[in-house]
Design a protein around this motif. Structure first.
Motif, short mmCIF file in Angstrom:
data_model
loop_
_atom_site.label_atom_id
_atom_site.label_comp_id
_atom_site.label_asym_id
_atom_site.label_seq_id
_atom_site.Cartn_x
_atom_site.Cartn_y
_atom_site.Cartn_z
N MET A 1 -20.75 44.79 23.12
CA MET A 1 -20.74 45.75 22.19
C MET A 1 -21.82 45.66 21.18
O MET A 1 -22.16 46.92 20.87
N ARG B 1 -24.02 48.83 20.77
CA ARG B 1 -24.24 49.58 19.50
C ARG B 1 -25.82 49.99 19.35
O ARG B 1 -26.19 50.91 18.68
N HIS B 2 -26.61 49.01 19.66
CA HIS B 2 -28.17 49.10 19.56
C HIS B 2 -28.55 50.50 20.46
O HIS B 2 -29.48 51.43 20.06
N ALA C 1 -27.22 53.59 18.95
CA ALA C 1 -28.10 53.90 17.80
C ALA C 1 -29.50 54.62 18.16
O ALA C 1 -29.95 55.73 17.61
N ALA D 1 -19.80 53.39 26.91
CA ALA D 1 -19.09 52.08 26.37
C ALA D 1 -18.26 51.22 27.50
O ALA D 1 -18.57 50.03 27.84
#
Lengths: 307, 279, 522
Positions: free
Chosen positions: A64, A68-69, A72, A24
């Protein structure tokens, strides 16, 4: 005394957070790079389809959203494909080669370091040898790395990457990692310093008078610090692996990180960085467990017969 | 050996350190702003033919490499050392005060920062810096921040061995002021060796970082990551020296100069650590 | 016809199997970024893709005439706005499937698809309108307008329809690393190199069994390696190292015409540089002869020099080059100073100022050019410094060059040193036409000159080669006066190949067009 569990708890929490926090943070950092991969491949001013490509790669979602993608997909083992560094190749395929290669590199580098640590603990390596290790450790990895690369090139040629050439690069890289930038020297002197400081404690003298060994008394107490030192050494080796792998053209995680960053291949960078973070987290867990076990051992009341 | 005797025995180290860093700063001060034109007819001339250090493959004096390289890394390396020293002191003082929550946060953040792949973070910072402002300063500070957790940890361990907050309370009981306790007794007497050693090591690492990044940029035909493209780094010496290793070009003197400059930096760094060691 | 092709194919396969099994390894300037021809970004990409794919038409490396390996026949249609192409039969893709007109139309549709984010496809969107499959392995390709050289506008590589899910082709498909082509070799990209395995076909009979490409790194080490037979070829040998190669009996230098010329682009929109006199002064401040001597190693008066000065945007061997425009070889400081003074600049403390402000020229150069011309940036900077200008020198990465410089966002630079290379078509409209719509796509500093635009439009409308040449001759003259670019030189690229590699004809720009004829005796 009741707070002994704070440190290991912090380490465990950090270990859980690292595989998420590191990619991140890196996403935020690489987002700050000038341009983006889609506009590099297809500058919007001169090439239609740039927006579509950015959408396909989730670059239009902010850092972000992108992360996230990516996360996932990563949770399902899908790291996507390389966009630029090795265009079209699955990142998972690259990791499948890179992770074992870096682990082998670290393991090989760990051999002299481990031997040094054992030698320092058992006294087989005399303290008089410390200055020699210190001098060796002063060599920066770039210098030793170039020497190793020169040897490989002379022996096997610049374009040799298979078979014995591959092992030559790995062994050369491992020796560079182990000896340069104070890795071995730090391990030896750090361990020796830890044990000698502990051995000077009064309880050790009393234990010796009781007929016990120094090592059996000092080891439980220095174990957490020792594990911490070893963890720091491994992280130090991991950090150095980026330069060494780039110099010696070893297909490891460090080389993926370096190339991925230069090429702004976000998927490659994040996947390799996550692998780094997982390794680091595993070491943190080992250290936390060692601290807990030692703390429990120390706090266990000794059996005393009733009089 | 008496206290005075021990202090005196640290003088040679101190002088050596001062001489080493001083030499670096003097080189930096004499660095030309731009590369001079090459003179291919003087390619690879040795120190005898082109004093003091000889010439490179383009007939340029290696003096240019030595001075320009020093101008790139001297002050940023010192700055990095200073940043680490400050943060190490902070780590030690926090542990000495017994502020457990703050200590926990510092430790936790340190773990995360310590786990970041340093070279990638540094490389990203290098690529973000606009071409006009390219210098080693942002990378040196970044490296210092990434290396700080280790230094803070070590300083904290030293403070803990003193007894942490009980040490502070004991000195308070003697009537010492807070300033004297923290600045003199904790930082000055006890943290000094580890703080100075860490600062010296990080300064040295920044120099090696610059060499590594510049070498990889040179080898990859890329713009420099650590300095303007109108100056040469010491990495250029290593690049010239590499051809001597591999294909026996007459560039051994360039490698020797490069290694000598690296030895100057490491020697100065060692000397500083030795001079600041505990009594 | 089909039986003949089948027999030929079988014979070729037998030949290939019974062949020498020779493997040629060579050093490239850099590893190809992709093997997908739609996303070629570097010359290494173009050269590698030439091994894997077929282009409809190509120039013969020796005679320069337009040739084809896959087109059986062609004819213009619809008044010249379309061309009907009939492919040969028996052509195979590397996965064994047959090539047909459907693949040709698929390629055109893929390039026209807005979902294909390809600068190369974008270039064809201004040329092609569509494609229609007709019977008998034929396709009708429509242009956006009539061109005087229609076949030269169809130099794209043909892609297999069966290898893609749709006409929207993105760069991150597996095809980019493991392409399926119809060329003489099947390519596969690895981490450290690319391997090309020979694929015998009706229209290709490669004499080399395998090619191995690796990145060259240090040029000096590359030269030593080829002399020691560690590799058999180097694509580009820097000028300063060519004497070492020439000195060896076992290695030969071969010319590789990249049709490229070097330049210094000037920011005509920035303050004092907007004045033509200042640009002319800068032009006179440069001593090109000295630059060439120190950066390339060519001494003044040297015969058969690989580096030829130019006075306009074409190489001297081009039909478009205007020989009436002289080159400026030497500097003329006196004239240069007069021009600057006339333009309103003043010298204070040895440095030029404009409107009371000190001038600090920001000079950039595409970084990889330093391999071919070492120290060129610092040499140019020093000459301008001697002329009285303060300056800042920066190298620019390829990414930044493609993303910012070529898209007209280089506004904070004053001067940019670069190189243009041309493929089949020597069309400089995109470099000099004012930027807007489909024009001036790579106009570095957004140069805008209505008279230049007019000439460029005349070239676009030209129906004959003569008309096109006339237009470009006038363009050359205009640009040599207005100087949005300071034109430097054309620099021959030379490859090095071991003498055991025989019949190795090197095609201009694409390099491996004639690879079928290459042979290697170890």
């Amino acid at each position: 005394m009741t707070r002994w569990w704070i440190r290991p708890l912090v380490r465990l929490v950090a270990a859980l957070l690292l595989p998420v926090a590191v990619p991140a943070i890196l996403t935020l950092l690489i987002w700050a790079l000038p341009g983006d991969p889609a506009s590099i491949i297809c500058p919007p001013e001169t090439c239609g389809g740039s927006a579509g490509l950015a959408e396909r790669w989730h670059l239009d979602d902010g850092p972000m959203g992108f992360f996230r993608h990516w996360a996932a997909g990563a949770l399902h083992g899908d790291f996507g494909r390389s966009w630029r560094m090795l265009q079209g190749v699955e990142v998972g395929e690259l990791l499948a080669e890179a992770v074992p290669t870096t682990l082998v590199l670290l393991a090989l580098a760990g051999v002299p370091v481990g031997l040094g640590v054992v030698g320092a603990v058992t006294g087989r390596l005399p303290a008089k040898a410390d200055p020699l290790f210190h001098v060796l450790g002063l060599m920066p990895s770039i210098v030793l790395g170039l020497a190793a690369a020169a040897l490989v090139q002379l022996e096997f040629g610049a374009g040799a990457f298979d078979g014995s050439a591959r092992w030559a690069r790995l062994v050369g890289g491992a020796l560079v990692l182990a000896f340069s930038d104070g890795a071995l020297a730090g391990a030896v002197t750090g361990t020796r310093g830890l044990f000698s400081a502990e051995a000077r404690q009064r309880y050790v003298g009393i234990a010796v008078l009781r007929g016990e060994t120094v090592l059996s008394n000092t080891l439980p107490n220095v174990a957490p610090a020792l594990v911490g030192q070893l963890r720091a050494r491994v992280l130090h080796l991991l950090s150095g692996a980026v330069i060494v792998e780039a110099l010696l053209e070893i297909n490891g995680l460090g080389d993926l990180l370096w190339g991925g960053t230069i090429w702004q291949d976000f998927g490659v960078v994040l996947a390799a960085a996550t692998a780094f973070a997982v390794l680091s987290a595993a070491l943190l867990v080992v250290q936390a467990v060692a601290e807990v076990l030692v703390a429990l051992h120390v706090r266990r009341a000794p059996a005393v017969g009733a009089e | 050996m008496s206290g005075a005797g021990r202090r005196f025995s640290r003088w040679p180290s101190g002088l050596l350190a001062a001489a080493g860093f001083g030499a670096l700063l003097v080189f930096a001060a004499f660095a030309p702003e731009f590369l001079p034109d090459p003179d291919p007819s003087r390619a690879w001339q040795g120190p005898g033919e082109m004093p003091p250090f000889g010439a490179d493959d383009r007939g340029r004096s290696l003096w240019v490499y030595a001075t320009q390289g020093a101008s790139i890394l001297a002050w940023p390396a010192l700055l990095a050392g200073f940043v680490v020293a400050l943060l190490a002191v902070f780590g030690g003082v926090v542990r000495a005060t017994g502020a457990a929550r703050l200590d926990g946060w510092v430790q936790g953040m340190g773990e995360v920062v310590g786990a970041l792949p340093r070279m990638v973070v540094v490389l990203v910072v290098a690529l973000i810096v606009p071409a006009d402002s390219r210098s080693l300063y942002p990378l040196a500070v970044t490296w210092a921040l990434l290396a700080a957790p280790g230094a803070m940890d070590e300083a904290a361990a030293v403070a803990e061995r003193l007894g942490g907050s009980r040490f502070v309370e004991a000195l308070r009981a003697h009537g010492y002021s807070a300033a004297r306790i923290f600045l003199l007794h904790i930082v000055g007497y006890n943290l000094r060796p580890v703080v100075v050693r860490q600062a010296a090591e990080v300064s040295m690492q920044v120099v090696f970082l610059e060499l590594a990044l510049s070498y990889l940029a040179l080898a990859g035909d890329r713009p420099s990551l650590t300095h303007a493209d109108s100056v040469m780094s010491w990495a250029g010496l290593l690049s010239q020296g590499y051809t001597w290793l591999v294909i026996d070009m007459e560039s051994g003197h360039a490698l020797a100069l490069g290694l000598g400059l690296i030895a100057l930096v490491t020697g100065a760094s060692l000397a500083v650590s030795h001079a600041a060691r505990a009594r | 016809m089909a039986l003949r092709n089948a027999l030929r194919s079988a014979g070729v396969t037998a030949l290939a199997l019974a062949g020498t099994g020779a493997t040629l390894s060579y050093h490239e300037v850099s590893l190809p970024t992709t093997l997908n021809p739609l996303f070629a970004a570097t010359m290494s990409d173009y050269r590698s893709q030439e091994l894997v794919f077929d282009r409809l038409w190509f120039h013969d490396a020796v005679t320069n005439e337009l040739k084809t390996r896959i087109v059986e026949k062609w004819e213009l249609a619809e008044g010249g706005k379309a061309i009907k192409v009939t492919l040969k039969s028996g052509l195979k893709w590397h996965d064994g499937k047959s090539m047909s007109a459907k693949d040709l139309c698929f390629t055109v549709r893929a390039m026209l698809d807005k979902g294909t984010p390809s600068p190369i496809a974008e270039g064809y969107r201004g040329v092609l309108e569509g494609c229609e499959v007709q019977g008998g392995n034929s396709a009708l390709i429509r242009f956006t307008r009539v061109f005087h050289n229609p076949r030269e506008r169809l130099g794209f590589a043909i892609l297999p329809e069966g290898a893609f899910q749709s006409t929207a082709i993105t760069p991150d498909l597996d095809f980019s690393a493991h392409p399926v082509g119809s060329g003489p070799f099947k390519g596969s990209r690895g981490r450290r190199g690319v391997v090309f395995d020979a694929f015998a076909n009706v229209h290709h009979q490669p004499g080399i069994a395998q090619l191995q490409l690796s990145e060259g790194n240090d040029p000096l080490i590359q030269v030593k390696t080829i002399i020691n037979n560690g590799v058999q070829g180097i694509i580009a040998v820097p000028p300063t190292l060519r004497p070492d190669v020439s000195a060896s009996d076992e290695v030969a230098l071969k010319s590789y015409d990249l049709r490229s010329w070097w330049f210094i682009a000037v920011n005509t929109n920035k303050g004092f540089l907007a004045d033509k006199r200042v640009r002319q002064a800068l032009n006179l401040m440069l001593d090109r002869s000295k630059l060439r001597e120190l950066a390339i190693g060519v001494k003044p008066g040297e015969q058969n020099s690989p580096c030829e000065f130019i006075s306009g945007p074409f190489v001297q061997s081009s039909a478009y080059y205007n020989r009436a425009i002289p080159v400026v070889e030497r500097s003329d400081r006196a004239r240069s100073d007069k021009l600057l003074t006339d333009a309103g600049l003043a010298k204070q403390g040895g440095s030029w100022t404009w409107k009371g402000q000190s001038i600090n020229l920001k000079i950039g150069m595409l970084a990889p050019l330093n391999t071919e011309a070492p120290d060129l940036l610092s040499l140019i900077g020093n000459q301008l410094g001697e002329g009285g200008f303060k300056r800042v020198e920066n190298k620019i990465s390829e990414d930044e060059w493609n993303r910012q410089i070529l898209t007209g966002q280089a506004g904070d630079y004053d001067l940019l040193v670069g190189k243009w290379s041309f493929g089949l078509v020597e069309d400089v409209n995109d470099q000099f036409h004012s930027r807007g719509g489909k024009n001036g796509k790579v106009n570095i500093f957004n140069y805008a000159n209505p008279s230049v635009d007019t000439v460029l439009q005349e070239y676009d409308r030209a129906r004959t080669d003569t008309a096109a040449q006339d237009a470009y001759h006038r363009l050359h003259a205009t640009l040599a006066d207005d100087l949005p670019y300071l034109f430097l030189w054309k620099l021959d690229t030379k490859s090095a190949w071991r003498t055991g590699v025989r019949n190795n004809i090197i095609a201009p720009y694409h390099y491996f067009t004639e690879i079928d004829g290459w042979r290697y005796d170890k």
